[in-house]
Design an enzyme around this catalytic site. Structure first.
Site, PDB file in Angstrom:
ATOM      1  N   LYS A   4     -36.643  -9.223   5.696  1.00  0.00           N
ATOM      2  CA  LYS A   4     -37.980  -9.701   5.309  1.00  0.00           C
ATOM      3  C   LYS A   4     -38.004  -9.987   3.809  1.00  0.00           C
ATOM      4  O   LYS A   4     -37.524  -9.181   3.007  1.00  0.00           O
ATOM      5  CB  LYS A   4     -39.053  -8.664   5.687  1.00  0.00           C
ATOM      6  CG  LYS A   4     -39.306  -8.601   7.188  1.00  0.00           C
ATOM      7  CD  LYS A   4     -40.408  -7.618   7.517  1.00  0.00           C
ATOM      8  CE  LYS A   4     -40.657  -7.560   9.007  1.00  0.00           C
ATOM      9  NZ  LYS A   4     -41.395  -8.701   9.527  1.00  0.00           N
ATOM     10  N   HIS A  13     -37.069   1.341   9.920  1.00  0.00           N
ATOM     11  CA  HIS A  13     -37.779   0.452   8.978  1.00  0.00           C
ATOM     12  C   HIS A  13     -38.356   1.214   7.782  1.00  0.00           C
ATOM     13  O   HIS A  13     -38.205   0.800   6.634  1.00  0.00           O
ATOM     14  CB  HIS A  13     -38.939  -0.266   9.678  1.00  0.00           C
ATOM     15  CG  HIS A  13     -38.533  -1.056  10.898  1.00  0.00           C
ATOM     16  ND1 HIS A  13     -37.313  -1.671  11.007  1.00  0.00           N
ATOM     17  CD2 HIS A  13     -39.198  -1.342  12.041  1.00  0.00           C
ATOM     18  CE1 HIS A  13     -37.247  -2.290  12.175  1.00  0.00           C
ATOM     19  NE2 HIS A  13     -38.374  -2.101  12.828  1.00  0.00           N
ATOM     20  N   LYS A  62     -53.195  -4.544  11.229  1.00  0.00           N
ATOM     21  CA  LYS A  62     -51.749  -4.771  11.224  1.00  0.00           C
ATOM     22  C   LYS A  62     -51.334  -4.980   9.765  1.00  0.00           C
ATOM     23  O   LYS A  62     -51.775  -5.953   9.126  1.00  0.00           O
ATOM     24  CB  LYS A  62     -51.425  -6.015  12.049  1.00  0.00           C
ATOM     25  CG  LYS A  62     -49.961  -6.411  12.072  1.00  0.00           C
ATOM     26  CD  LYS A  62     -49.818  -7.682  12.911  1.00  0.00           C
ATOM     27  CE  LYS A  62     -48.497  -8.387  12.674  1.00  0.00           C
ATOM     28  NZ  LYS A  62     -47.342  -7.668  13.163  1.00  0.00           N
TER      29      LYS A  62
END
Ligand SMILES: NC(=O)c1ccc[n+]([C@@H]2O[C@H](COP(=O)([O-])OP(=O)(O)OC[C@H]3O[C@@H](n4cnc5c(N)ncnc54)[C@H](OP(=O)(O)O)[C@@H]3O)[C@@H](O)[C@H]2O)c1
Length: 506
Positions: A197, A255, A356
């Site tokens: 990312k 993560h 989110k």
């Protein structure tokens, strides 16, 4: 493109080609790389399926989700390079498919097919194998491929494993031991897509390319760090996997640990893969063993999501009605190093949460001189300076600080300076899997998890899970659509609260 313009000729094999990940992420990412000109014309991509399919029907099924006209991963503006496989129509030409039932009996025919495709396309002996498979068939499949002589002497071979890599330390060690019988560490690419990312990759740049931030990135200036990965979705159709994993194994072990490592690491000796990964591993190895007071687990009950009533976890399809699986965890982690002495790192993740969001918030200590605290002439308490790295959505970096509001008197207000990443570079561009596949095909392991990192993070997770092993479970303990159990707020202590960086709309 940055760096190497094209990958070497090779055969790319995607195992589990009919699965969700392959269709939603792997093939679109390969498509984007092809459109950017990164894939060599001699780079056949072989989708491995369990059921026989004609090549055309396999390609057709991919095209449905590839959005060829739109271009995947922002590739539409890319200029192909000379000699590369390029052009909107060239991708299907690269794609092949073969069925394989994962037995010795059909192994020779499978390998023969791959060798034939390789010969027809002049791809040579290099093999890039991607396991988009259930983890319990990783080892068996890797062994079969070696026994069947898929890999050729004098050529390179790389093998990518999706997460999860093990369920705990013992199973991860077992898997690793078996795989390293056949492959060297430098041939093994353990995927954690967070490392692909853009905003996660930006953490090192923010810290080490900017004296403004590098000078304050330590216990003298930082009060604490918060890392949050919150989801609004429930378990969807992954109950079989999630019931065994839960939030701790599904998200915290990988993560969150990666973001923690990048946020807390010392300056690597260089940008070489091993120097960067050495620095990351040291963070996880220096985590103080957790106590039971260091974490809060949760499971959501019924509530609301996006204004709709939603069932609790135990009512979701495929979930045990008495399930003790955690869908939320908040952890206080202490990195035992002089840089972070006395600075807690709070990590949190959960399903069916209010928003989110994935971000790291670095909260600075109050100004020591306290000039603006407690003065009767001053209105408004100065807020803490805050550096927010927003991984998703609204990717960007913001810095919050205090200013004087115009007009008479001394009224303070906290404002933000903003780098809106997606405003400048587009949303999610390029997509994480595109970056990871590019680095995989390049043979650069920097963005992949080395074994010692996996081992260190499972060790920490095992310790945590052992602490809660025999305790009674009182789930559910948070309503869907909220920020998790109230105990997670208390975990922060010292008057702190969980933060979500302010959204700045453009
Ligand atoms: N989906 C995601 O977003 C995501 C995210 C992170 C990690 N992962 C990981 O990626 C891997 C694949 O996930 P997925 O969501 O794509 O799973 P999936 O939709 O269930 O697909 C799995 C694929 O593996 C094949 N397969 C299933 N059982 C097999 C067996 N015993 N032997 C050989 N092949 C088998 C399936 O073939 P059939 O079609 O013939 O059943 C299918 O092609 C898993 O390790 C998962 O943990 C997925």
């Amino acid at each position: 493109m940055n760096g190497q313009t094209r990958c070497d000729p090779c055969v790319i094999l995607v195992f589990g080609a009919t699965g969700d990940l392959a269709r939603r992420k792997i093939f679109p990412a390969l498509h984007a790389l092809q459109r950017k000109g990164f894939l060599h014309a001699a780079t056949p991509i072989v989708g491995v399926t369990r059921q026989a399919m004609s090549r055309q029907s396999f390609i057709d099924s991919l095209e449905l989700e590839l959005k060829l006209d739109a271009g995947a991963g922002g590739a539409q503006d890319a200029q192909p390079v000379e000699g590369a496989s390029a052009g909107a129509d060239a991708f299907p030409d690269l794609v092949h498919c073969v069925d394989f039932d994962y037995t010795q009996a059909t192994l020779p025919a499978f390998v023969e097919f791959v060798d034939r495709i390789s010969a027809q396309t002049n791809a040579g002996g290099n093999r890039a194998v991607y396991f988009a498979l259930p983890a319990d068939v990783f080892e068996k499949t890797a062994t079969l491929l070696v026994q069947g002589r898929l890999f050729k002497d004098g050529a390179w071979r790389r093998i990518a494993f999706e997460k999860p890599f093990g369920q705990d330390l013992a199973s991860a060690e077992d898997l690793n031991t078996k795989i390293t019988c056949h492959f060297d560490e430098h041939e093994i690419y353990r995927i954690d897509h967070y490392l692909g990312k853009e905003l996660v990759r930006n953490i090192m740049v923010l810290r080490f390319a900017n004296p403004l931030f590098s000078q304050m990135w330590n216990a003298e200036f930082v009060d604490h760090v918060q890392i949050t990965i919150a989801e609004t979705l429930g378990v969807e159709n992954r109950a079989g996997y999630y019931e065994q994993a839960g939030a701790v194994r599904d998200m915290l072990q990988n993560h969150l640990m990666q973001v923690l490592a990048l946020t807390a690491m010392e300056t690597p000796a260089s940008l070489d893969a091993d120097d960067v990964r050495d620095a990351m591993v040291r963070v996880i190895e220096s985590l103080r063993p957790p106590t039971r007071d260091d974490f809060v687990l949760g499971q959501f009950g019924e509530g609301e999501s996006d204004g709709r009533p939603v069932p609790g976890y135990r009512q979701e399809k495929g979930v045990d009605p008495q399930s003790a699986t955690d869908t939320f965890v908040a952890l206080r982690a202490c990195v035992d190093s002089p840089r972070w002495s006395g600075v807690p790192f709070f990590l949190r993740t959960g399903k069916r949460m209010a928003r989110k969001v994935a971000e790291a918030n670095v909260v600075l200590r109050d100004q020591p001189c306290g000039l603006f605290n407690g003065e009767s002439s001053v209105q408004g308490v100065p807020g803490p300076n805050l550096v927010s790295i927003r991984i998703q959505p609204n990717e960007g970096i913001s810095v919050e600080f205090n200013v004087k509001v115009p007009g008479d008197g001394m009224r303070l207000e906290t404002v933000a300076m903003e780098h809106c990443h997606h405003c400048v570079y587009g949303i999610n561009t390029p997509e994480a899997y595109e970056i990871l596949l590019q680095e995989f095909l390049r043979g650069d392991p920097t963005l992949f998890t080395r074994w010692d990192f996996v081992r260190a993070s499972w060790l920490h997770i095992d310790r945590l899970m052992q602490l809660r092993a025999n305790e009674p479970v009182s789930f559910p303990n948070y309503a869907a659509g909220t920020s998790g159990p109230p105990e997670a707020e208390a975990l922060l202590g010292g008057g702190r609260r969980w933060l979500v960086s302010r959204d700045i709309l453009y």
